[in-house]
Write a protein that holds these residues in place. Structure first.
Motif, short mmCIF file in Angstrom:
data_model
loop_
_atom_site.label_atom_id
_atom_site.label_comp_id
_atom_site.label_asym_id
_atom_site.label_seq_id
_atom_site.Cartn_x
_atom_site.Cartn_y
_atom_site.Cartn_z
N ALA A 59 48.62 27.06 52.69
CA ALA A 59 48.70 26.39 53.73
C ALA A 59 47.58 25.52 53.82
O ALA A 59 47.95 24.33 54.14
CB ALA A 59 49.30 27.17 54.81
N LEU A 62 47.91 21.63 53.53
CA LEU A 62 47.62 20.62 54.99
C LEU A 62 46.11 19.88 54.53
O LEU A 62 45.74 20.00 54.22
CB LEU A 62 46.83 21.96 56.04
CG LEU A 62 48.65 22.60 56.10
CD1 LEU A 62 47.76 23.62 57.17
CD2 LEU A 62 49.64 21.60 57.02
N VAL A 92 49.95 24.11 63.78
CA VAL A 92 51.09 24.23 62.55
C VAL A 92 51.86 25.77 62.72
O VAL A 92 52.32 26.39 62.01
CB VAL A 92 49.79 23.71 61.24
CG1 VAL A 92 50.64 24.93 60.49
CG2 VAL A 92 50.04 22.91 61.28
N ALA A 93 50.64 26.50 62.65
CA ALA A 93 50.89 27.94 62.76
C ALA A 93 51.71 28.28 63.97
O ALA A 93 52.57 29.15 63.20
CB ALA A 93 49.54 29.01 63.68
N ARG A 124 54.35 26.75 65.41
CA ARG A 124 55.26 26.14 64.40
C ARG A 124 55.97 26.59 63.20
O ARG A 124 57.08 26.70 63.56
CB ARG A 124 56.06 24.49 63.81
CG ARG A 124 55.50 23.83 65.28
CD ARG A 124 55.70 22.18 65.10
NE ARG A 124 56.88 21.75 64.03
CZ ARG A 124 57.13 21.07 64.33
NH1 ARG A 124 56.65 19.51 64.47
NH2 ARG A 124 58.15 19.97 64.44
N THR A 125 55.30 27.17 62.68
CA THR A 125 55.46 28.10 61.12
C THR A 125 56.14 28.94 62.23
O THR A 125 57.02 29.47 61.11
CB THR A 125 54.66 28.29 60.22
OG1 THR A 125 54.08 26.78 59.97
CG2 THR A 125 55.10 28.60 59.44
N ASN A 167 50.56 16.94 59.53
CA ASN A 167 50.49 18.40 59.53
C ASN A 167 51.42 19.10 60.26
O ASN A 167 51.77 20.73 59.37
CB ASN A 167 49.07 19.23 59.65
CG ASN A 167 48.05 18.37 58.72
OD1 ASN A 167 48.22 18.50 57.92
ND2 ASN A 167 47.13 17.86 59.07
N GLU A 168 51.74 18.83 61.27
CA GLU A 168 53.52 19.46 61.61
C GLU A 168 54.84 19.73 61.29
O GLU A 168 55.09 20.49 61.46
CB GLU A 168 53.24 18.02 63.37
CG GLU A 168 52.27 19.54 64.19
CD GLU A 168 52.24 18.71 65.86
OE1 GLU A 168 53.47 19.26 66.10
OE2 GLU A 168 50.94 18.40 65.96
N ALA A 180 54.27 22.35 58.36
CA ALA A 180 54.47 23.48 59.06
C ALA A 180 55.87 23.64 59.19
O ALA A 180 56.44 25.30 58.78
CB ALA A 180 54.30 23.86 60.85
N TYR A 211 50.99 34.89 62.43
CA TYR A 211 50.23 34.04 63.52
C TYR A 211 49.22 33.48 63.41
O TYR A 211 48.09 33.55 63.52
CB TYR A 211 50.91 33.75 64.71
CG TYR A 211 50.69 33.07 65.73
CD1 TYR A 211 51.00 31.62 65.64
CD2 TYR A 211 49.62 33.23 66.53
CE1 TYR A 211 50.24 30.83 66.51
CE2 TYR A 211 49.09 31.87 67.89
CZ TYR A 211 49.57 31.65 67.72
OH TYR A 211 48.61 30.45 68.45
#
Length: 189
Positions: A10, A14, A26-27, A29-30, A90-91, A94, A140
């Protein structure tokens, strides 16, 4: 799931100048995406199989093959994925491609369906759900701190952990393939 390997992958997708605050978003949302995907699959996954007339053992074999390919990729180090940094934020990355299909791909889909099919009681389903959610939390935390972990482990440390996880995923894939083939052989022969 291979949180360390996926985190390294990732980070290569990114933006190179991503901030700690952005990596936290990002973490988050993923992780939310993979938890939602898990519950969708555990609730409706078998229904999807029935709609398409698929046998769980066929999914075991196919899922095993997908996991085997993933394991071989992890072991050989061919996990590069390139994206155009300028074209996506970036988002957005995710959800696709990081959450789906990199973290939550067909291998994980197959694994969840197989484990659900083997569950005998509600307690078994609860245990599977709890184990997955705990894995999601671990994912996460590792992903959120991947910048620090990358510095701590270095490239060699990340490669070693990814290769070890590849061996474990490979062994699991072989079990799925053999179990599915034996079951299919009993049905069709």
């Amino acid at each position: 799931m291979d949180p360390i390997g996926i985190s390294a992958l990732a980070l290569s997708i990114l933006s190179t100048n991503i901030t700690k605050n952005e990596i936290n978003k990002v973490a988050s949302r993923t992780t939310i995406t993979i938890v939602i995907a898990f519950f969708v699959v555990i609730i409706a996954g078998e229904f999807v199989l029935k709609v398409f007339g698929l046998d769980i053992n066929s999914l075991k074999v196919m899922g095993g093959l997908v996991l085997l390919l993933m394991a071989l990729s992890m072991i050989s180090g061919n996990t590069k994925f390139k994206a155009e940094e300028d074209a996506k934020q970036n988002e957005e990355l995710a959800i696709i491609p990081i959450a789906i299909p990199i973290v939550f791909g067909t291998g994980l889909f197959s694994t969840i369906i197989i484990f659900k099919h083997e569950a005998k009681t509600f307690l078994d389903l609860f245990s599977i759900s709890l184990a997955y959610c705990l894995n999601a939390v671990i994912f996460y935390l590792i992903f959120k701190n991947s910048i620090h972990i990358k510095k701590l482990l270095g490239v060699t440390g990340q490669n070693i952990i990814t290769k070890l996880m590849g061996l474990i995923v490979g062994a699991l894939s072989i079990q799925f393939i053999i179990s599915g083939i034996i079951s299919l052989t009993k049905v069709y022969l």
